[in-house]
Scaffold this motif. Structure first.
Motif, short mmCIF file in Angstrom:
data_model
loop_
_atom_site.label_atom_id
_atom_site.label_comp_id
_atom_site.label_asym_id
_atom_site.label_seq_id
_atom_site.Cartn_x
_atom_site.Cartn_y
_atom_site.Cartn_z
N PRO A 1 0.72 -1.22 0.02
CA PRO A 1 0.01 0.08 0.16
C PRO A 1 0.81 1.16 0.12
O PRO A 1 1.98 1.21 0.53
CB PRO A 1 -0.86 -0.08 1.37
N SER A 2 0.36 2.25 -0.56
CA SER A 2 1.06 3.46 -0.48
C SER A 2 1.01 4.03 0.66
O SER A 2 0.24 3.84 1.68
CB SER A 2 0.49 4.51 -1.71
N PRO A 3 1.76 5.11 1.16
CA PRO A 3 1.87 5.69 2.48
C PRO A 3 0.51 6.36 2.84
O PRO A 3 0.16 6.24 3.75
CB PRO A 3 2.83 6.60 2.58
N LEU A 4 -0.10 6.87 1.91
CA LEU A 4 -1.36 7.44 1.87
C LEU A 4 -2.65 6.32 2.43
O LEU A 4 -3.34 6.30 3.40
CB LEU A 4 -2.12 8.30 0.92
N ARG B 1 -5.94 4.69 10.05
CA ARG B 1 -6.96 5.65 10.88
C ARG B 1 -8.46 4.68 10.86
O ARG B 1 -9.07 4.96 11.70
CB ARG B 1 -7.19 6.78 10.09
N SER B 2 -8.88 4.14 9.70
CA SER B 2 -10.01 3.33 9.69
C SER B 2 -9.91 2.36 10.87
O SER B 2 -11.02 2.09 11.52
CB SER B 2 -10.35 2.60 8.44
N ALA B 3 -8.80 1.66 11.19
CA ALA B 3 -8.73 0.69 12.12
C ALA B 3 -8.90 1.07 13.43
O ALA B 3 -9.52 0.64 14.41
CB ALA B 3 -7.36 -0.15 11.95
N ASP C 1 -12.60 2.01 13.92
CA ASP C 1 -13.27 0.77 14.12
C ASP C 1 -13.03 0.38 15.77
O ASP C 1 -14.07 -0.19 16.31
CB ASP C 1 -12.72 -0.35 13.27
N ALA C 2 -11.79 0.27 16.26
CA ALA C 2 -11.52 -0.18 17.63
C ALA C 2 -12.21 0.85 18.64
O ALA C 2 -12.74 0.39 19.80
CB ALA C 2 -9.89 -0.03 17.93
N ASP C 3 -12.41 2.17 18.27
CA ASP C 3 -13.19 3.15 19.08
C ASP C 3 -14.67 3.14 18.91
O ASP C 3 -15.14 3.47 19.85
CB ASP C 3 -12.80 4.73 18.79
#
Length: 150
Positions: free
Chosen positions: A117-120, A127-129, A132-134
């Motif tokens: 995956p690209s850095p972005l 961020r999505s993970a 989801d954890a929050d």
């Protein structure tokens, strides 16, 4: 370009090509290229093996014309016979290397390489993970807030 007629020049070219490949394989940017590289290496090793066998045969056939630098034909013929023997052993020793490279290429052919995956993309996935954890904590907070408002 190979001459197909001048073994010394073609051997020099092989040496340069092998040196270039050793340099180029330090970093491989297209994973699928590894299959092609292994196939070309298999072909090259098979050709090197054939050349060793042919050199062994040449030494054996030309041993009657061999002599040492000081003109000793018996010693020259003995050295030509030994060179032929060592070249025959070297060619036979490549059997295992050729087979191992072919086996590695076969295993490599079963791999589906996935792009990194690209850095972005990686940052977005992280961020999505994190969101989801929050999520369970956020749901709990909403429920608590709803109870307080009642």
């Amino acid at each position: 370009m190979p001459t197909f007629e001048d073994p010394a020049k073609d051997a020099d070219e092989l040496g340069e090509a092998a040196r270039g490949l050793a340099y180029a394989t330090r970093r491989i940017s297209v994973p699928d290229d590894t299959y092609r590289v292994l196939g070309s290496m298999h072909s090259a090793l098979t050709s090197v093996q054939q050349s060793l066998r042919q050199l062994a045969d040449w030494h054996e056939r030309h041993s009657p014309f061999a002599a040492t630098d000081d003109g000793d034909p018996a010693a020259g013929q003995e050295q030509a016979a030994k060179a032929s023997g060592w070249l025959t052993i070297a060619a036979a020793s490549l059997d295992q290397v050729v087979q191992l490279v072919m086996t590695a290429q076969s295993e490599n052919g079963r791999i589906a390489w996935h792009p990194e995956p690209s850095p972005l993309d990686q940052a977005l996935q992280e961020r999505s993970a994190a969101l989801d954890a929050d999520a369970p904590a956020t749901e709990q907070a909403r429920e608590d807030m709803g109870r307080r408002l009642e």
